[in-house]
Motif scaffolding. Structure first.
Motif, PDB file in Angstrom:
ATOM      1  N   UNK A 558       0.834  -1.198   0.000  1.00  8.28           N
ATOM      2  CA  UNK A 558       0.000   0.000   0.000  1.00  8.28           C
ATOM      3  C   UNK A 558       0.871   1.251   0.000  1.00  8.28           C
ATOM      4  N   UNK A 559       0.432   2.267  -0.735  1.00  8.85           N
ATOM      5  CA  UNK A 559       1.190   3.504  -0.890  1.00  8.85           C
ATOM      6  C   UNK A 559       0.585   4.605  -0.026  1.00  8.85           C
ATOM      7  N   UNK A 560       1.462   5.461   0.468  1.00 11.80           N
ATOM      8  CA  UNK A 560       1.031   6.577   1.305  1.00 11.80           C
ATOM      9  C   UNK A 560       0.453   7.670   0.409  1.00 11.80           C
ATOM     10  N   UNK A 561      -0.852   7.927   0.516  1.00  8.47           N
ATOM     11  CA  UNK A 561      -1.520   8.894  -0.341  1.00  8.47           C
ATOM     12  C   UNK A 561      -0.953  10.296  -0.108  1.00  8.47           C
ATOM     13  N   UNK A 590      -2.505  17.473   2.947  1.00  2.00           N
ATOM     14  CA  UNK A 590      -3.362  17.117   4.077  1.00  2.00           C
ATOM     15  C   UNK A 590      -4.842  17.267   3.710  1.00  2.00           C
ATOM     16  N   UNK A 591      -5.201  18.353   3.013  1.00  2.52           N
ATOM     17  CA  UNK A 591      -6.601  18.601   2.685  1.00  2.52           C
ATOM     18  C   UNK A 591      -7.125  17.547   1.714  1.00  2.52           C
ATOM     19  N   UNK A 592      -6.376  17.264   0.657  1.00  2.00           N
ATOM     20  CA  UNK A 592      -6.837  16.302  -0.349  1.00  2.00           C
ATOM     21  C   UNK A 592      -6.912  14.903   0.241  1.00  2.00           C
ATOM     22  N   UNK A 596     -10.270  12.413   0.361  1.00  2.00           N
ATOM     23  CA  UNK A 596     -10.324  11.064  -0.209  1.00  2.00           C
ATOM     24  C   UNK A 596     -10.654  10.027   0.855  1.00  2.00           C
ATOM     25  N   UNK A 597     -10.099  10.181   2.058  1.00  3.26           N
ATOM     26  CA  UNK A 597     -10.378   9.220   3.126  1.00  3.26           C
ATOM     27  C   UNK A 597     -11.846   9.299   3.546  1.00  3.26           C
ATOM     28  N   UNK A 598     -12.391  10.504   3.598  1.00  2.00           N
ATOM     29  CA  UNK A 598     -13.787  10.665   4.001  1.00  2.00           C
ATOM     30  C   UNK A 598     -14.757  10.063   2.973  1.00  2.00           C
ATOM     31  N   UNK A 599     -14.317   9.971   1.740  1.00  4.75           N
ATOM     32  CA  UNK A 599     -15.194   9.456   0.670  1.00  4.75           C
ATOM     33  C   UNK A 599     -14.741   8.087   0.166  1.00  4.75           C
ATOM     34  N   UNK A 600     -13.999   7.376   0.974  1.00  4.27           N
ATOM     35  CA  UNK A 600     -13.442   6.102   0.517  1.00  4.27           C
ATOM     36  C   UNK A 600     -14.528   5.055   0.246  1.00  4.27           C
ATOM     37  N   UNK A 601     -15.652   5.091   0.974  1.00  8.16           N
ATOM     38  CA  UNK A 601     -16.726   4.106   0.742  1.00  8.16           C
ATOM     39  C   UNK A 601     -17.335   4.279  -0.642  1.00  8.16           C
ATOM     40  N   UNK A 602     -17.620   5.516  -1.026  1.00  2.07           N
ATOM     41  CA  UNK A 602     -18.174   5.787  -2.347  1.00  2.07           C
ATOM     42  C   UNK A 602     -17.168   5.449  -3.442  1.00  2.07           C
ATOM     43  N   UNK A 611      -9.016   3.051  -0.616  1.00  2.00           N
ATOM     44  CA  UNK A 611      -8.120   3.787   0.281  1.00  2.00           C
ATOM     45  C   UNK A 611      -8.434   3.343   1.702  1.00  2.00           C
ATOM     46  N   UNK A 612      -7.427   3.016   2.445  1.00  5.16           N
ATOM     47  CA  UNK A 612      -7.624   2.562   3.822  1.00  5.16           C
ATOM     48  C   UNK A 612      -7.947   3.743   4.727  1.00  5.16           C
ATOM     49  N   UNK A 613      -8.535   3.490   5.906  1.00  2.00           N
ATOM     50  CA  UNK A 613      -8.815   4.594   6.838  1.00  2.00           C
ATOM     51  C   UNK A 613      -7.562   5.344   7.261  1.00  2.00           C
ATOM     52  N   UNK A 614      -6.396   4.671   7.172  1.00  2.00           N
ATOM     53  CA  UNK A 614      -5.136   5.326   7.546  1.00  2.00           C
ATOM     54  C   UNK A 614      -4.563   6.173   6.418  1.00  2.00           C
ATOM     55  N   UNK A 615      -5.242   6.235   5.275  1.00  2.00           N
ATOM     56  CA  UNK A 615      -4.760   7.057   4.174  1.00  2.00           C
ATOM     57  C   UNK A 615      -3.762   6.354   3.278  1.00  2.00           C
ATOM     58  N   UNK A 616      -3.883   5.047   3.137  1.00  2.00           N
ATOM     59  CA  UNK A 616      -2.980   4.298   2.257  1.00  2.00           C
ATOM     60  C   UNK A 616      -3.746   3.851   1.014  1.00  2.00           C
TER      61      UNK A 616
END
Length: 748
Positions: A558-561, A590-592, A596-602, A611-616
């Motif tokens: 997994x890559x660090x977003x 940080x903003x982007x 992306x993390x907030x909309x990972x389900x969609x 995208x994982x909850x940790x931002x990967x």
């Protein structure tokens, strides 16, 4: 007096000479002063519900467009009723009279009062039943629509009824046969089944009635529909004739086979050249069977009798695929006859997409069409040895000298032989025009084989190093209205001629990877194509077509977003654009990442973008097999998902996200190598090309890979699926026309 002055003032205008002249009405577009605009202001009109009669007539106009549509609905209802015999009588193309008589199970007398009300049906109870519908009709709108635009009479008799019952309908309700009589159904003599009589179609919609050019044209359309169902519905007898005529337009017995019906309706020339085919695939949930003509038969127009789940429909994609398949077997301008019955798992089909059910949507359309075309191509190859050719024993133009003795001997010998043994006269084929002789076989020698080895363009596909795994995820049908609107927008902007060029083109070669230009041949014309622009449009359309059913490119680690976006920010800052002044670049990662993390389900549900909850970053969407986008563009792609995607509006969100995804998948602009930089102009490189600048060895390897991708993956995909929009006209230039070149050289 004040009102009179105001009215007179509003009727006065200044002419060019400055004199006042009176007008009867204020002209459209005439400027008014502020006080005049205030006086002319009116309150907005209130929204009111349409009268129910108007609503019903609008719905009827959507379903019953012509007499043939009314007949199609009645035929389907009769077949659903278990009929084995259908008799159809037509007068004035169906506008004066359209009568269909069947021997089905009939209609219960107690159901006659609501028979012609909208949405009354015996085939559907809940919306979920649409996923398993197996009948022709299900909405209960056909008879209701007909009753609002025609005089409708129904005579029916069930098995347990002692007599038949006749009912008249108007505007969806029971109506008396004559003024003053009761509207209740009346007993009458009749045989088992149902007879539906439609008279004076469109009598109350005169504009629609006047739009029909001739009754003979409408009757021809009716015969076409009856013929289609006669071929498909085995075990059902069909007859159709004009009112008052003794001769039948179509008459097929219930014992006739499919080939017999084709012979009777379309002629022996078609039936004698038919070959049967069957193909099925449990993975895609379909089974197809039918009859198609071999390579001995060809006509000027393709004839396709297409039935999907026993419903007569049309499909431009299937027609286009069949014509491309037959182009390898038939002469130029030749087209086949095909009857195809396609059974698809009802859960994969959405029949409720068109008022007349003329179109249906189903999953894995491209894979199913490809399987059918592959089977047809294989069957055509097997019977190719039976093709008939005209031969000649002498070269064209050769003369034969025959003596008198030889004539008498040949005459005596011919008199003792039967006619089949006589040799035909030598045949001299017409010489084609040189300006129409073009290379159309992509397997022939290419222009790239004539280039020096130093700039050799690979013409063979490299072995794929990517491993593909089959996902257990079940394909889904996209029912989102926003996505359907985006698809419709693409279809509305289609350029027919340019789409045909891409559908029948022959790939010539890569011209300039620096400017992303390739050459293709379309007929007798040569075009230069901006393949970057075309790829961008193609991948956007691919995103709409496969919405919700994307594959996934998974990363081993997994890559660090946030770190990737930071790389994209540094490259964006290096460009130093004036419009980017004032952007807080340090806060962008940080903003982007938070967005992306907030909309990972969609993102995971619709695009397989995980995208994982940790931002990967776990995976990105896979749009097509055999092609992998340049991962050097990944940081910039992730960075642009923040400011360039409208996350608040659904339709705009899908459009902008798919646009960015298409831009990420578009091949990058390759920079010039060291030996070529001196010859290049000062045109600034595109932003994505900076990411790929490296050693000449790596650049050359990428060029070879790009050349293979264009020839063996991308342009073949354009040929099969691209809908060329009007915007692509800017990226296609005609550089040569064989006929024009001949005119030039003829003067030399």
């Amino acid at each position: 007096m004040l009102y009179n002055n105001i009215a007179f003032h509003l009727k006065m205008t200044l002419n060019k000479s400055g004199m006042m002249e009176a007008n009867d009405t204020v002209g459209r577009g005439t400027k008014r002063k502020a006080e005049e605009s205030t006086l002319a202001f009116q309150a907005p009109k209130r929204i009111k519900a349409l009268d129910q009669d108007v609503v019903n007539k609008i719905a009827a106009g959507e379903i019953i467009v012509a007499p043939v549509h009314a007949l199609k609905e009645l035929i389907e209802n009769a077949v659903d009723a278990g009929s084995t015999s259908l008799e159809i009588v037509v007068k004035d193309g169906g506008l004066k009279l359209l009568q269909i008589t069947d021997n089905g199970h009939g209609i219960n007398k107690d159901d006659l009062p609501i028979l012609c009300e909208r949405f009354t049906t015996s085939k559907l109870k809940a919306f979920e039943d649409l996923s398993s519908i197996g009948t022709y009709g299900f909405r209960g709108e056909a008879l209701a629509s007909i009753s609002h635009i025609a005089h409708l009479t129904v005579t029916t008799k069930t098995v347990d009824s002692s007599c038949a019952w006749r009912a008249h309908y108007a505007d969806g309700k029971l109506a008396p046969a004559k003024p003053g009589q009761s509207a209740d159904p009346k007993p009458t003599a009749g045989r088992g089944g149902t007879q539906i009589t439609v008279e004076d179609l469109f009598y109350n919609v005169l504009s629609r009635q006047k739009a029909f050019r001739s009754s003979s044209e409408e009757y021809a359309k009716i015969l076409d529909v009856v013929g289609r169902y006669a071929v498909h519905c085995t075990g059902v007898a069909f007859s159709c004739k004009k009112h008052g005529d003794s001769a039948m337009g179509i008459s097929t017995p219930s014992s006739a086979s499919t080939v017999d019906c084709i012979r009777q309706i379309h002629g022996s020339a078609v039936a004698n050249e038919l070959i049967n085919f069957e193909v099925s695939d449990g993975k895609w949930g379909f089974k197809a069977s039918g009859w198609t003509t071999n390579a001995n038969y060809h006509v000027k127009k393709t004839t396709i009798l297409l039935f999907i789940n026993h419903r007569s429909v049309e499909s431009s994609a299937i027609k286009k695929a069949f014509e491309q398949t037959y182009s390898a077997f038939l002469p130029k301008g030749g087209h086949p006859f095909i009857y195809l019955s396609l059974d698809i798992d009802p859960q994969r089909v959405d029949v409720n997409v068109h008022p007349t059910k003329r179109e249906v949507n189903f999953l894995n359309e491209d894979e199913i069409i490809e399987s059918i075309c592959t089977e047809i191509s294989a069957r055509l190859s097997q019977v190719d040895t039976s093709r008939a050719f005209t031969t000649q024993s002498l070269l064209p133009g050769a003369k034969i000298t025959v003596s008198s003795s030889s004539r008498s001997q040949s005459g005596r010998s011919n008199s003792t032989q039967s006619k089949p043994s006589q040799k035909p006269a030598p045949y001299t084929p017409a010489k084609p025009n040189e300006n129409n002789l073009v290379r159309t076989d992509p397997q022939l020698r290419k222009i790239t084989s004539m280039l020096p080895p130093s700039i050799n363009n690979p013409s063979t596909p490299a072995p794929s190093s990517t491993t593909y795994l089959t996902s257990p995820k079940t394909p889904t049908t996209c029912c989102l209205t926003t996505v359907k609107r985006l698809r419709a927008a693409v279809r509305e902007s289609m350029h027919a001629n340019l789409t045909e060029v891409f559908a029948s083109h022959t790939y010539v070669g890569l011209v300039d990877p620096y400017r992303r230009i390739a050459a293709i041949q379309g007929g007798v014309k040569l075009f230069l194509v901006d393949y970057g622009m075309v790829c961008n449009e193609y991948f956007y359309q691919l995103g709409l077509t496969d919405f919700g059913n994307f594959g996934a490119i998974r990363f081993a680690t997994a890559l660090d977003v946030k770190a990737l976006i930071a790389i994209g920010v540094e490259r964006e800052k290096a460009l130093k654009k004036p419009e980017d002044d004032g952007i807080p670049w340090d806060d962008v990662p940080r903003i982007v990442t938070t967005q992306l993390v907030n909309r990972r389900a969609m993102l995971l549900e619709y695009f397989n973008f995980e995208i994982s909850p940790e931002g990967e970053l776990v995976s990105i969407p896979l749009l097509m097999k055999g092609y992998t986008p340049s991962l050097a563009k990944l940081p910039r792609f992730l960075m642009r998902l923040g400011p360039c995607v409208d996350w608040l509006n659904e339709e705009s969100c899908f459009h902008t996200f798919l646009s960015e995804l298409a831009s990420f998948y578009t091949p990058e602009q390759l920079p010039a190598s060291g030996s070529e930089k001196d010859g290049q102009d000062d045109t600034p490189m595109r932003e994505e090309s900076i990411e790929n600048a490296g050693s000449d060895a790596a650049l050359e390897a990428r060029r070879e890979e790009m050349a293979r991708m264009l020839e063996h993956v991308l342009f073949p995909s354009f040929k099969a699926r691209l809908v060329a929009t009007k915007g692509l006209l800017r990226g296609v230039i005609e550089v040569a026309n064989l006929k024009g070149l001949y005119r030039v050289f003829e003067r030399c």
